[in-house]
Write a protein that holds these residues in place. Structure first.
Motif, PDB file in Angstrom:
ATOM      1  N   LEU A 118       0.971  -1.203  -0.157  1.00  0.00           N
ATOM      2  CA  LEU A 118       0.055  -0.067   0.023  1.00  0.00           C
ATOM      3  C   LEU A 118       0.917   1.302  -0.161  1.00  0.00           C
ATOM      4  O   LEU A 118       0.674   2.349  -0.571  1.00  0.00           O
ATOM      5  N   LEU A 119       2.051   1.225   0.879  1.00  0.00           N
ATOM      6  CA  LEU A 119       2.776   2.352   0.931  1.00  0.00           C
ATOM      7  C   LEU A 119       3.673   2.468  -0.714  1.00  0.00           C
ATOM      8  O   LEU A 119       3.582   3.604  -1.221  1.00  0.00           O
ATOM      9  N   SER A 120       3.930   1.484  -1.089  1.00  0.00           N
ATOM     10  CA  SER A 120       4.682   1.455  -2.595  1.00  0.00           C
ATOM     11  C   SER A 120       3.534   1.966  -3.496  1.00  0.00           C
ATOM     12  O   SER A 120       3.978   2.409  -4.683  1.00  0.00           O
ATOM     13  N   ALA A 121       2.285   1.375  -3.440  1.00  0.00           N
ATOM     14  CA  ALA A 121       1.254   1.791  -4.643  1.00  0.00           C
ATOM     15  C   ALA A 121       1.163   3.311  -4.204  1.00  0.00           C
ATOM     16  O   ALA A 121       0.746   3.934  -5.209  1.00  0.00           O
ATOM     17  N   TYR A 122       1.246   3.891  -3.213  1.00  0.00           N
ATOM     18  CA  TYR A 122       0.806   5.546  -2.826  1.00  0.00           C
ATOM     19  C   TYR A 122       2.066   6.141  -3.580  1.00  0.00           C
ATOM     20  O   TYR A 122       2.184   7.318  -4.332  1.00  0.00           O
ATOM     21  N   LYS A 126       1.837   8.791  -6.900  1.00  0.00           N
ATOM     22  CA  LYS A 126       2.654  10.017  -6.744  1.00  0.00           C
ATOM     23  C   LYS A 126       3.547   9.983  -8.034  1.00  0.00           C
ATOM     24  O   LYS A 126       3.648  11.244  -8.614  1.00  0.00           O
ATOM     25  N   MET A 127       4.015   8.951  -8.556  1.00  0.00           N
ATOM     26  CA  MET A 127       5.195   9.148  -9.665  1.00  0.00           C
ATOM     27  C   MET A 127       4.401   9.421 -10.871  1.00  0.00           C
ATOM     28  O   MET A 127       4.580   9.840 -11.720  1.00  0.00           O
ATOM     29  N   SER A 128       3.247   8.798 -10.882  1.00  0.00           N
ATOM     30  CA  SER A 128       2.227   9.026 -11.904  1.00  0.00           C
ATOM     31  C   SER A 128       1.865  10.272 -12.032  1.00  0.00           C
ATOM     32  O   SER A 128       2.065  10.876 -13.385  1.00  0.00           O
ATOM     33  N   HIS A 129       1.456  11.009 -10.930  1.00  0.00           N
ATOM     34  CA  HIS A 129       1.194  12.440 -11.214  1.00  0.00           C
ATOM     35  C   HIS A 129       2.474  13.241 -11.648  1.00  0.00           C
ATOM     36  O   HIS A 129       2.316  14.166 -12.323  1.00  0.00           O
ATOM     37  N   PRO A 137      -5.795   5.452 -10.059  1.00  0.00           N
ATOM     38  CA  PRO A 137      -5.223   5.074  -8.531  1.00  0.00           C
ATOM     39  C   PRO A 137      -5.756   3.769  -8.298  1.00  0.00           C
ATOM     40  O   PRO A 137      -4.948   3.132  -7.716  1.00  0.00           O
ATOM     41  N   LEU A 138      -7.009   3.409  -8.876  1.00  0.00           N
ATOM     42  CA  LEU A 138      -7.403   1.964  -8.603  1.00  0.00           C
ATOM     43  C   LEU A 138      -6.298   0.917  -9.279  1.00  0.00           C
ATOM     44  O   LEU A 138      -6.202  -0.070  -8.496  1.00  0.00           O
ATOM     45  N   ILE A 139      -5.999   1.205 -10.555  1.00  0.00           N
ATOM     46  CA  ILE A 139      -5.224   0.427 -11.121  1.00  0.00           C
ATOM     47  C   ILE A 139      -3.858   0.303 -10.404  1.00  0.00           C
ATOM     48  O   ILE A 139      -3.435  -0.782 -10.497  1.00  0.00           O
ATOM     49  N   ASN A 140      -3.124   1.506 -10.263  1.00  0.00           N
ATOM     50  CA  ASN A 140      -2.126   1.577  -9.657  1.00  0.00           C
ATOM     51  C   ASN A 140      -1.949   0.685  -8.192  1.00  0.00           C
ATOM     52  O   ASN A 140      -1.040   0.018  -7.907  1.00  0.00           O
ATOM     53  N   ILE A 141      -3.095   0.891  -7.544  1.00  0.00           N
ATOM     54  CA  ILE A 141      -3.105  -0.101  -6.150  1.00  0.00           C
ATOM     55  C   ILE A 141      -3.294  -1.528  -6.566  1.00  0.00           C
ATOM     56  O   ILE A 141      -2.369  -2.208  -5.963  1.00  0.00           O
TER      57      ILE A 141
END
Length: 197
Positions: A118-122, A126-129, A137-141
Motif C-alpha cells: 500500500l505504501l509502494s502503491a502510494y 505520486k510518480m504517475s502524477h 489510482p485503482l489500477i495502480n493500487i
C-alpha cells in the motif's frame, strides 16, 4: 479506347484517367446553418470533417512484465522489495529523505501488517502524477497488490529511462545537476549549432 459503358454513362463519366476525381461538397449558406444549435457553417470556428488534434497518450517506458530485462534488479526486488522501494521513493520525493529511511519504513509496514504494497502503491500514484503517466489510482493500487515486485521493477526502469542513476548508494544528492533541476522530467534534446546553409 473501347468501353462497355453506354453512351449516356460515357458522357457523365469523368474524363481524367489519372485517378479518382474529387467532387467538392456543397457548403451550406449562412441561412442553412444555425450556430446557436452547434451546427457548423461558413462562419463557424469549427472545421467540419477534420478530427481534433489528439495529444500523446502517456505511457510507461517499459511494460509491467519486462522484469527479466534487468535480472539483478528483479532478484533484489523479489527478495528485498524494501530496497528497491527505498531507491524509488528517494527519487520521487527528490531527496527529502534517504533511501535507507524509506526502506526501513517499507520493511516495518511489511513486517507488522503485511501491507507494504500500500505504501509502494502510494508512491506509484505520486510518480504517475509527477511524470504524467497513466494515472488511475485503482489500477495502480491493484498492480501493487497483485504483483508488487513487477510494479517496483517497472518504476525503477522508468526512473532509469528518465536519466536517473539508480545504482544502490548513489541517491538523490549524487545525481547530475540536470536531473536535480528537472527532476527527471524528459525535456527535448537541444540541437547544437542550428541550421546552416
Amino acid at each position: 479506347m473501347n468501353s462497355s459503358l453506354p453512351n449516356d454513362e460515357k458522357n457523365n463519366a469523368p474524363q481524367s484517367m489519372n485517378g479518382p476525381q474529387i467532387v467538392p461538397a456543397a457548403i451550406p449558406s449562412s441561412s442553412d446553418s444555425d450556430s446557436s444549435k452547434g451546427v457548423a457553417g461558413p462562419s463557424s470556428p469549427y472545421v467540419v470533417g477534420v478530427p481534433p488534434q489528439q495529444a500523446m497518450v502517456p505511457t510507461w517506458s517499459t511494460g509491467l512484465f519486462e522484469c527479466f530485462n534487468d535480472i539483478p534488479t528483479f532478484i533484489i526486488t523479489a527478495f528485498a522489495p524494501c530496497v528497491t522501494f527505498g531507491q524509488i521513493a528517494e527519487m520521487v520525493d527528490r531527496g527529502q529523505n534517504s533511501c535507507g529511511l524509506y526502506a526501513m519504513l517499507h520493511a516495518g509496514i511489511l513486517y507488522f501488517t503485511g501491507c507494504g504494497c500500500l505504501l509502494s502503491a502510494y508512491y506509484r500514484i505520486k510518480m504517475s502524477h509527477l511524470y504524467k503517466l497513466p494515472d488511475d489510482p485503482l489500477i495502480n493500487i491493484l498492480v501493487h497488490l497483485i504483483c508488487e515486485p513487477c510494479a517496483l521493477c517497472q518504476e525503477y526502469r522508468e526512473l532509469q529511462a528518465r536519466g536517473f542513476n539508480m545504482k544502490l548508494g548513489v541517491g538523490w544528492r549524487n545525481q547530475s545537476p540536470e536531473i536535480q533541476q528537472t527532476g527527471g522530467v524528459m525535456v527535448p534534446p537541444k540541437v547544437p549549432g542550428g541550421m546552416t546553409h
